[in-house]
Design an enzyme around this catalytic site. Sequence first.
Site, PDB file in Angstrom:
ATOM      1  CG  ASP A  11      -1.873   1.077   1.334  1.00  0.00           C
ATOM      2  OD1 ASP A  11      -1.656   2.141   0.719  1.00  0.00           O
ATOM      3  OD2 ASP A  11      -2.886   0.894   2.038  1.00  0.00           O
ATOM      4  CG  ASN A  25      -9.615  13.638 -10.179  1.00  0.00           C
ATOM      5  OD1 ASN A  25      -9.811  14.840 -10.031  1.00  0.00           O
ATOM      6  ND2 ASN A  25     -10.057  12.739  -9.314  1.00  0.00           N
ATOM      7  CG  ASP A  35      -7.000  11.078  -5.640  1.00  0.00           C
ATOM      8  OD1 ASP A  35      -6.349  11.710  -4.793  1.00  0.00           O
ATOM      9  OD2 ASP A  35      -7.751  11.616  -6.479  1.00  0.00           O
ATOM     10  CB  SER A 123      -2.636   5.728 -16.280  1.00  0.00           C
ATOM     11  OG  SER A 123      -2.681   7.139 -16.324  1.00  0.00           O
ATOM     12  CB  THR A 124      -2.179   0.469 -14.119  1.00  0.00           C
ATOM     13  OG1 THR A 124      -1.976   0.554 -12.709  1.00  0.00           O
ATOM     14  CG2 THR A 124      -0.903   0.844 -14.855  1.00  0.00           C
ATOM     15  CB  VAL A 126     -10.050   4.620 -12.218  1.00  0.00           C
ATOM     16  CG1 VAL A 126     -11.200   5.369 -12.860  1.00  0.00           C
ATOM     17  CG2 VAL A 126     -10.453   4.131 -10.834  1.00  0.00           C
TER      18      VAL A 126
HETATM   19  N1  AR6 Z   1      -1.320   1.496  -2.961  1.00  0.00           N
HETATM   20  C1  AR6 Z   1      -0.676   1.145  -4.103  1.00  0.00           C
HETATM   21  N2  AR6 Z   1      -1.303   0.922  -5.264  1.00  0.00           N
HETATM   22  C2  AR6 Z   1      -2.649   1.028  -5.270  1.00  0.00           C
HETATM   23  C3  AR6 Z   1      -3.394   1.392  -4.130  1.00  0.00           C
HETATM   24  C4  AR6 Z   1      -2.676   1.625  -2.920  1.00  0.00           C
HETATM   25  N3  AR6 Z   1      -3.287   1.975  -1.772  1.00  0.00           N
HETATM   26  N4  AR6 Z   1      -4.713   1.440  -4.473  1.00  0.00           N
HETATM   27  C5  AR6 Z   1      -4.784   1.116  -5.778  1.00  0.00           C
HETATM   28  N5  AR6 Z   1      -3.549   0.850  -6.259  1.00  0.00           N
HETATM   29  P1  AR6 Z   1      -5.846   4.148  -9.599  1.00  0.00           P
HETATM   30  P2  AR6 Z   1      -5.469   5.711 -12.094  1.00  0.00           P
HETATM   31  C6  AR6 Z   1      -3.136   0.500  -7.647  1.00  0.00           C
HETATM   32  O1  AR6 Z   1      -7.224   3.783 -10.030  1.00  0.00           O
HETATM   33  O2  AR6 Z   1      -5.679   4.517 -12.940  1.00  0.00           O
HETATM   34  C7  AR6 Z   1      -8.911   7.977  -8.873  1.00  0.00           C
HETATM   35  O3  AR6 Z   1     -10.299   7.990  -8.684  1.00  0.00           O
HETATM   36  C8  AR6 Z   1      -4.201   0.012  -8.571  1.00  0.00           C
HETATM   37  O4  AR6 Z   1      -4.340  -1.394  -8.443  1.00  0.00           O
HETATM   38  O5  AR6 Z   1      -5.628   4.578  -8.211  1.00  0.00           O
HETATM   39  O6  AR6 Z   1      -4.338   6.637 -12.412  1.00  0.00           O
HETATM   40  C9  AR6 Z   1      -8.347   9.359  -9.178  1.00  0.00           C
HETATM   41  O7  AR6 Z   1      -9.034  10.361  -8.494  1.00  0.00           O
HETATM   42  C10 AR6 Z   1      -3.652   0.406  -9.924  1.00  0.00           C
HETATM   43  O8  AR6 Z   1      -2.731  -0.564 -10.410  1.00  0.00           O
HETATM   44  O9  AR6 Z   1      -5.249   5.345 -10.531  1.00  0.00           O
HETATM   45  C11 AR6 Z   1      -8.548   9.470 -10.658  1.00  0.00           C
HETATM   46  O10 AR6 Z   1      -9.851   9.895 -10.975  1.00  0.00           O
HETATM   47  C12 AR6 Z   1      -2.855   1.683  -9.650  1.00  0.00           C
HETATM   48  O11 AR6 Z   1      -2.686   1.710  -8.241  1.00  0.00           O
HETATM   49  C13 AR6 Z   1      -8.345   8.054 -11.138  1.00  0.00           C
HETATM   50  O12 AR6 Z   1      -8.638   7.209 -10.036  1.00  0.00           O
HETATM   51  C14 AR6 Z   1      -3.514   2.971 -10.116  1.00  0.00           C
HETATM   52  O13 AR6 Z   1      -4.910   2.897  -9.940  1.00  0.00           O
HETATM   53  C15 AR6 Z   1      -6.908   7.800 -11.542  1.00  0.00           C
HETATM   54  O14 AR6 Z   1      -6.822   6.508 -12.109  1.00  0.00           O
END
Ligand code: AR6
Length: 170
Positions: A11, A25, A35, A123-124, A126
């Site tokens: 985490d 975002n 986030d 970006s990986t 959402v």
């Molecule tokens: N620690 C490490 N990695 C994580 C954690 C954590 N606590 N939680 C998720 N991941 P994402 P994005 C991984 O969706 O694609 C938000 O709503 C997850 O499995 O957090 O850049 C923002 O506000 C994935 O591989 O970011 C934006 O609207 C990676 O972190 C949007 O999501 C990124 O997933 C950004 O989307």
Amino acid sequence: MSTSLTLVQGDITEQAVDAVVNAANSSLLGGGGVDGAIHRRGGPEILDACRALRAAQYGPGLPTGQAVATTAGRLPARWVIHTVGPVWTSNEDRSALLASCYRESLRVADELGARTVAFPAISTGVYGWPTDDAARIAVETVRDTGTAVDEVRFVLFDEPALAVYAALVR
Ligand code: AR6
């Protein structure tokens, strides 16, 4: 000294580093995934700082590919560097914007004097970017960026993502 690239499965909010990068975002006002976790664990000080940035410099929001720092609140880090990854699409190559997130975050880290920086796989989640391609861009960009940061730590949430990075780094 050269920058070392390290890998951790876990985490990102638990990383004791100088700066933690947030996959934010443009609104800078929070969301899910990384986030959501950063704001939940870091507390309201981070959101207050983000609101102040919106009011001062980033009225329309932080553009995709750019980065900006705030306090890390109650996280075991000094700063959060917020960056906005591109949404993945098959219609258009947005790789340059994803690379920019890493480059700009390291530039901000250098301005702050941060020596250890933890990155999530921007970006990986959402935003739908395929992990293999995102990992290649992340590793190549960090390797190609001149920075005073000693350690760039990639924090991967699960084992499969860790394995993808390990194949590139080790
Ligand atoms: N620690 C490490 N990695 C994580 C954690 C954590 N606590 N939680 C998720 N991941 P994402 P994005 C991984 O969706 O694609 C938000 O709503 C997850 O499995 O957090 O850049 C923002 O506000 C994935 O591989 O970011 C934006 O609207 C990676 O972190 C949007 O999501 C990124 O997933 C950004 O989307």
